[in-house]
Scaffold this motif. Structure first.
Motif, PDB file in Angstrom:
ATOM      1  N   PHE A  64      14.996   6.614  15.029  1.00  0.00           N
ATOM      2  CA  PHE A  64      16.195   6.673  15.278  1.00  0.00           C
ATOM      3  C   PHE A  64      17.256   7.416  14.414  1.00  0.00           C
ATOM      4  CE2 PHE A  64      15.628   2.971  18.032  1.00  0.00           C
ATOM      5  CZ  PHE A  64      16.117   3.284  19.090  1.00  0.00           C
ATOM      6  N   SER A  65      16.655   7.584  13.107  1.00  0.00           N
ATOM      7  CA  SER A  65      17.342   8.237  12.017  1.00  0.00           C
ATOM      8  C   SER A  65      17.077   9.911  12.387  1.00  0.00           C
ATOM      9  CB  SER A  65      16.761   8.018  10.644  1.00  0.00           C
ATOM     10  OG  SER A  65      16.892   6.644  10.254  1.00  0.00           O
ATOM     11  N   HIS A  66      16.294   9.978  12.978  1.00  0.00           N
ATOM     12  CA  HIS A  66      15.753  11.808  13.487  1.00  0.00           C
ATOM     13  C   HIS A  66      16.534  11.765  14.644  1.00  0.00           C
ATOM     14  CE1 HIS A  66      13.005  14.793  15.292  1.00  0.00           C
ATOM     15  NE2 HIS A  66      13.345  15.262  14.320  1.00  0.00           N
ATOM     16  N   ALA A  75      12.107  11.631   3.356  1.00  0.00           N
ATOM     17  CA  ALA A  75      11.465  11.877   4.612  1.00  0.00           C
ATOM     18  C   ALA A  75      12.892  12.795   5.341  1.00  0.00           C
ATOM     19  CB  ALA A  75      11.137  10.939   5.622  1.00  0.00           C
ATOM     20  N   ILE A  76      13.932  12.209   5.283  1.00  0.00           N
ATOM     21  CA  ILE A  76      14.951  12.872   5.798  1.00  0.00           C
ATOM     22  C   ILE A  76      15.367  14.055   4.946  1.00  0.00           C
ATOM     23  CG2 ILE A  76      17.738  12.696   6.021  1.00  0.00           C
ATOM     24  CD1 ILE A  76      16.988   9.437   6.503  1.00  0.00           C
ATOM     25  N   SER A  77      15.216  14.151   3.716  1.00  0.00           N
ATOM     26  CA  SER A  77      15.433  15.131   2.932  1.00  0.00           C
ATOM     27  C   SER A  77      14.544  16.299   3.097  1.00  0.00           C
ATOM     28  CB  SER A  77      15.488  14.895   1.407  1.00  0.00           C
ATOM     29  OG  SER A  77      16.554  13.858   1.067  1.00  0.00           O
ATOM     30  N   ASP A  78      13.288  16.098   3.332  1.00  0.00           N
ATOM     31  CA  ASP A  78      12.205  17.079   3.520  1.00  0.00           C
ATOM     32  C   ASP A  78      12.622  17.694   4.850  1.00  0.00           C
ATOM     33  OD1 ASP A  78      10.978  16.387   1.388  1.00  0.00           O
ATOM     34  OD2 ASP A  78       9.375  15.189   2.121  1.00  0.00           O
ATOM     35  N   MET A  79      13.058  16.889   5.971  1.00  0.00           N
ATOM     36  CA  MET A  79      13.534  17.477   7.418  1.00  0.00           C
ATOM     37  C   MET A  79      14.556  18.419   7.252  1.00  0.00           C
ATOM     38  SD  MET A  79      12.304  16.966  10.271  1.00  0.00           S
ATOM     39  CE  MET A  79      12.544  17.498  12.023  1.00  0.00           C
ATOM     40  N   GLU A  80      15.509  18.137   6.363  1.00  0.00           N
ATOM     41  CA  GLU A  80      16.635  19.102   6.108  1.00  0.00           C
ATOM     42  C   GLU A  80      16.124  20.180   5.513  1.00  0.00           C
ATOM     43  OE1 GLU A  80      19.392  16.660   4.100  1.00  0.00           O
ATOM     44  OE2 GLU A  80      20.042  15.394   6.098  1.00  0.00           O
ATOM     45  N   ARG A  91       0.926  -1.009   0.021  1.00  0.00           N
ATOM     46  CA  ARG A  91       0.055  -0.013  -0.032  1.00  0.00           C
ATOM     47  C   ARG A  91       0.828   1.036   0.015  1.00  0.00           C
ATOM     48  NH1 ARG A  91      -3.229  -1.866   5.275  1.00  0.00           N
ATOM     49  NH2 ARG A  91      -1.023  -2.698   5.632  1.00  0.00           N
ATOM     50  N   ASP A  92       0.143   2.393  -0.228  1.00  0.00           N
ATOM     51  CA  ASP A  92       0.875   3.705  -0.243  1.00  0.00           C
ATOM     52  C   ASP A  92       1.578   3.873   1.148  1.00  0.00           C
ATOM     53  OD1 ASP A  92       0.364   4.176  -2.931  1.00  0.00           O
ATOM     54  OD2 ASP A  92      -1.372   5.163  -2.368  1.00  0.00           O
ATOM     55  N   THR A  93       2.848   4.419   1.299  1.00  0.00           N
ATOM     56  CA  THR A  93       3.313   4.505   2.403  1.00  0.00           C
ATOM     57  C   THR A  93       3.817   5.904   2.464  1.00  0.00           C
ATOM     58  OG1 THR A  93       4.299   2.413   2.134  1.00  0.00           O
ATOM     59  CG2 THR A  93       5.553   3.705   3.698  1.00  0.00           C
ATOM     60  N   THR A  94       3.942   6.337   3.752  1.00  0.00           N
ATOM     61  CA  THR A  94       4.258   7.973   4.024  1.00  0.00           C
ATOM     62  C   THR A  94       4.885   7.845   5.349  1.00  0.00           C
ATOM     63  OG1 THR A  94       2.324   8.544   4.989  1.00  0.00           O
ATOM     64  CG2 THR A  94       2.474   8.763   2.558  1.00  0.00           C
ATOM     65  N   LEU A  95       6.135   8.929   5.397  1.00  0.00           N
ATOM     66  CA  LEU A  95       6.778   9.065   6.808  1.00  0.00           C
ATOM     67  C   LEU A  95       7.004  10.614   6.666  1.00  0.00           C
ATOM     68  CD1 LEU A  95       8.186   7.074   8.541  1.00  0.00           C
ATOM     69  CD2 LEU A  95       9.949   7.207   7.092  1.00  0.00           C
TER      70      LEU A  95
END
Length: 302
Positions: A174-176, A295-300, A47-51
């Motif tokens: 943990f990545s965040h 998601a990491i790129s969007d956060m940066e 299914r579609d996945t978002t983070l």
């Protein structure tokens, strides 16, 4: 004429819905014959996945993960502890998975969901055995102080593949994660230090600034349902409730097998079925790595 057609369509929809509720397995098998599922997905498609990272402002690391309707909120809180005698130069991780009554009508208030204990244990085993986190990275002062990472994952909507979504939220949290700044006080104790205090050089910090935790091979999972000769990837809660055999494959970001879990169900007669599940999991791990990177790129950028 238009009114008659509208009435006919409504009647047909009601009949289909009634058939689905009365004979759910036959309803799904009717779709399987056409190699499609009721939600229009192909059998091997997820299914579609978002983070979204940083979903909890008060946490040291957090993430909100959604796979289809299944939704998990993960939050990490770091606390200083005294390391064990056996591992004086290592920190620890404590993981707890929560299923509040809002996540599913099957969860009763005041009665812990049985699945919560199972998923908590499965998450702990997976994160530690995957080698994603070197516990030595959590050491502050050998034999005296180390970090304890408390990871709490809350299931907000339980619509199948709970472990997959929970693991994704944990890896993302943990990545965040930003490890707080701490210092040694006059009594030789480790204490948290505010960023303002560090800038004014009022305390000598053990770590001079918030830092990211170094992560190694990231684990990603895919749950499949096996029914007759069919393999259904990323099942919904309805599919899980009517088909017996469930297999969860965990791979790391190098696509090496971390674990394979099959809780009950009939004995598998062909090893090729497992190989097919692993092949689907390999493709899914690549997709999830892409979702995490985005998601990491969007956060940066933010």
């Amino acid at each position: 004429m238009a009114a008659a057609n509208g009435s006919s369509d409504l009647s047909s929809e009601m009949e289909v819905d009634a058939f689905r509720r009365l004979f759910p397995l036959r309803y799904h098998e009717h779709h399987l014959l056409k190699s499609v599922r009721p939600d229009a997905r192909k059998l091997g498609s997820a299914r579609d996945t978002t983070l979204a990272l940083g979903a909890v402002a008060s946490a040291d690391g957090s993430a909100l993960a959604k796979i289809g309707s299944t939704t998990m909120l993960a939050a990490i809180k770091m606390e200083v502890m005294t390391p064990t005698v056996e591992c004086p130069d290592e920190g620890s991780i404590a993981i707890e998975f929560h299923m509040p009554p809002i996540c599913s009508p099957l969860v009763r208030p005041g009665r812990p969901a049985e699945a919560a204990f199972v998923i908590s244990k499965q998450l702990s085993d997976t994160i530690l055995s995957s080698g994603m986190i070197d516990l030595k990275e959590l050491c502050l002062v050998g034999g005296k102080a180390a970090w304890m990472a408390y990871l709490d994952i809350y299931c907000l909507d339980a619509d199948g593949a709970l472990f997959d979504t929970a693991l994704l939220s944990a890896v993302a949290a943990f990545s965040h994660l930003n490890i707080p700044v701490v210092s040694l006080n006059d009594d030789g104790r480790i204490v948290l230090v505010s960023e303002d205090t560090v800038r004014l050089k009022l305390e000598k910090p053990v770590n001079t600034e918030k830092r990211k935790l170094k992560l190694n091979a990231l684990p990603f999972s895919l749950t499949c349902i096996l029914h007759k000769n069919y393999i259904l990837a990323d099942p919904t809660a309805e599919e899980e409730s009517i088909m017996e055999t469930i297999v969860t494959v965990v791979l790391d970001s190098s696509y090496q097998l971390v674990s394979l879990n099959k809780p009950g169900g009939p004995v598998l007669s062909h090893t090729s079925v497992i190989q097919d599940c692993i092949a689907l999991a390999r493709r899914r791990a690549k997709e999830l790595q892409g979702v995490l990177n985005e998601a990491i790129s969007d956060m940066e950028v933010d």
